[in-house]
Write a protein that holds these residues in place. Structure first.
Motif, PDB file in Angstrom:
ATOM      1  N   UNK A 154       0.824  -1.204   0.000  1.00 54.15           N
ATOM      2  CA  UNK A 154       0.000   0.000   0.000  1.00 54.15           C
ATOM      3  C   UNK A 154       0.863   1.262   0.000  1.00 54.15           C
ATOM      4  N   UNK A 155       2.024   1.201   0.607  1.00 58.60           N
ATOM      5  CA  UNK A 155       2.935   2.340   0.532  1.00 58.60           C
ATOM      6  C   UNK A 155       3.433   2.528  -0.896  1.00 58.60           C
ATOM      7  N   UNK A 156       3.710   1.418  -1.587  1.00 59.87           N
ATOM      8  CA  UNK A 156       4.090   1.532  -2.997  1.00 59.87           C
ATOM      9  C   UNK A 156       2.938   2.096  -3.812  1.00 59.87           C
ATOM     10  N   UNK A 157       1.711   1.661  -3.508  1.00 58.18           N
ATOM     11  CA  UNK A 157       0.537   2.165  -4.205  1.00 58.18           C
ATOM     12  C   UNK A 157       0.359   3.656  -3.962  1.00 58.18           C
ATOM     13  N   UNK A 158       0.672   4.111  -2.746  1.00 56.60           N
ATOM     14  CA  UNK A 158       0.534   5.535  -2.432  1.00 56.60           C
ATOM     15  C   UNK A 158       1.527   6.393  -3.192  1.00 56.60           C
ATOM     16  N   UNK A 159       2.550   5.782  -3.775  1.00 59.82           N
ATOM     17  CA  UNK A 159       3.569   6.545  -4.480  1.00 59.82           C
ATOM     18  C   UNK A 159       3.238   6.747  -5.953  1.00 59.82           C
ATOM     19  N   UNK A 160       2.178   6.114  -6.448  1.00 55.05           N
ATOM     20  CA  UNK A 160       1.811   6.252  -7.855  1.00 55.05           C
ATOM     21  C   UNK A 160       0.445   6.913  -7.961  1.00 55.05           C
ATOM     22  N   UNK A 161       0.089   7.306  -9.174  1.00 53.62           N
ATOM     23  CA  UNK A 161      -1.181   7.996  -9.410  1.00 53.62           C
ATOM     24  C   UNK A 161      -2.080   7.151 -10.293  1.00 53.62           C
ATOM     25  N   UNK A 162      -3.200   6.711  -9.732  1.00 47.46           N
ATOM     26  CA  UNK A 162      -4.251   6.073 -10.519  1.00 47.46           C
ATOM     27  C   UNK A 162      -5.302   7.153 -10.766  1.00 47.46           C
ATOM     28  N   UNK A 163      -5.353   7.652 -11.983  1.00 43.09           N
ATOM     29  CA  UNK A 163      -6.183   8.823 -12.272  1.00 43.09           C
ATOM     30  C   UNK A 163      -7.586   8.423 -12.693  1.00 43.09           C
ATOM     31  N   UNK A 164      -8.604   9.251 -12.373  1.00 42.07           N
ATOM     32  CA  UNK A 164      -9.955   8.990 -12.849  1.00 42.07           C
ATOM     33  C   UNK A 164     -10.007   9.113 -14.369  1.00 42.07           C
ATOM     34  N   UNK A 165     -10.845   8.326 -15.028  1.00 40.47           N
ATOM     35  CA  UNK A 165     -10.880   8.374 -16.490  1.00 40.47           C
ATOM     36  C   UNK A 165     -11.337   9.732 -17.001  1.00 40.47           C
ATOM     37  N   UNK A 166     -10.738  10.159 -18.102  1.00 42.64           N
ATOM     38  CA  UNK A 166     -11.152  11.385 -18.796  1.00 42.64           C
ATOM     39  C   UNK A 166     -12.030  10.949 -19.966  1.00 42.64           C
TER      40      UNK A 166
END
Length: 307
Positions: A154-166
């Protein structure tokens, strides 16, 4: 409304002409930002409430897409409603019961009695403040525990950006109305931050956890109670392309709307974050969802004059 009896059919070429003159792609708004702690790109990865994965909710008036955190059980160390690391290289191991970090005092300030040791105790969830040196018979709960691999994931996940779809749709109200019964195209911006794959790693005390995040599906809410599920971002509509006036080859509402009206369309991406600790896959994977802003479709009745 067009019916088959007593009226001439609309040819594929007429359908293409209608779409070419009335359909357009809306400008894609930047996804909303989020206030996160320094060094953390994503604020939703610790959410312990899985919610209802079948109904991510309405994104509102089209002004802001939501970032819905997935469930799956967050980290085990929390203080005052916030998740904190179970281990800190300066403070030691966290004890949920007391809300304090404990680290073996090195060197020991005095010769401890047999079976006892001195620890540096930092309370208030590790916030900077008073520290005490305490003499304990036994190590405090959690002291010396190895890293929690899911916490590292989860710390690794917190370091990346999963963006909402455009998202974009055709027809679009700013370019002209669509027509009852004609196919609707839906698509979203491709790219790793929108659909994956994204990879990241986190290491602590000799343990390395690697994650990979991918979108499994994108679910479109058509504004009339109907939903369409697609496996990818879809195909952008091109009025001059080979599929102009036809159904989308990858993601569409093929039957179209049955009634004239204005509809708000939004989409939710469903992510799966797989993780590996020293090459062994962890279980369970971490689900996440992201919800877009809304796009608006205006649908009119198709008027045909019989000769």
């Amino acid at each position: 409304m067009l019916t088959r009896r007593g009226r001439r059919g609309v040819s594929v070429f007429a359908l293409a002409a209608l779409l070419a003159t009335t359909v357009g792609v809306p400008a894609l708004a930047d996804p909303p930002g989020a206030e996160c702690p320094p060094g953390q790109s994503d604020c939703n990865v610790w959410d312990d409430d899985p919610g209802d994965p079948g109904d991510p909710g309405d994104p509102g008036g089209g002004d802001g897409g939501g970032n819905d955190g997935g469930g799956g059980g967050g980290a085990k160390c929390q203080w005052n409603g916030r998740t904190i690391p179970c281990y800190d290289e300066f403070l030691g191991w966290f004890d949920n019961g007391s809300g304090c970090y404990f680290k073996l005092a090195e060197p020991q300030p005095a010769e401890p009695p047999d079976g006892q040791q001195y620890y540096v105790k930092t309370c208030n969830g590790g916030d900077l403040g008073e520290q005490d040196v305490v003499l304990l018979d036994d190590p405090p709960p959690g002291f010396g525990a190895p890293p929690d691999p899911e916490e590292l994931a989860r710390r690794a996940l917190a370091s990346i950006s999963l963006l909402p779809p455009r998202v974009a749709v055709a027809p679009d109200k700013d370019k002209g109305p669509g027509l009852v019964g004609l196919p609707v195209w839906m698509w979203a911006s491709p790219g790793a931050n929108y659909f994956g794959p994204i990879r990241a790693s986190e290491s602590e005390r000799g343990l390395t956890v690697t994650i990979e995040a991918n979108v499994d599906r994108i679910e479109w809410h058509m504004g009339n109670g109907h939903r369409e599920t697609c496996t990818g971002p879809g195909t952008a509509y091109d009025p001059q392309g080979p599929h102009a006036g036809k159904k989308s080859p990858t993601c569409g509402y093929d039957s179209g709307y049955t009634k004239a009206g204005t509809y708000r369309v939004f989409a939710t991406t469903y992510w799966t974050v797989r993780w590996w600790a020293d090459g062994v896959e962890g279980d369970p994977p971490i689900p996440q969802t992201r919800t877009s802003n809304a796009a608006t479709i205006r649908i009119n009745e198709l008027q045909v004059v019989a000769e």
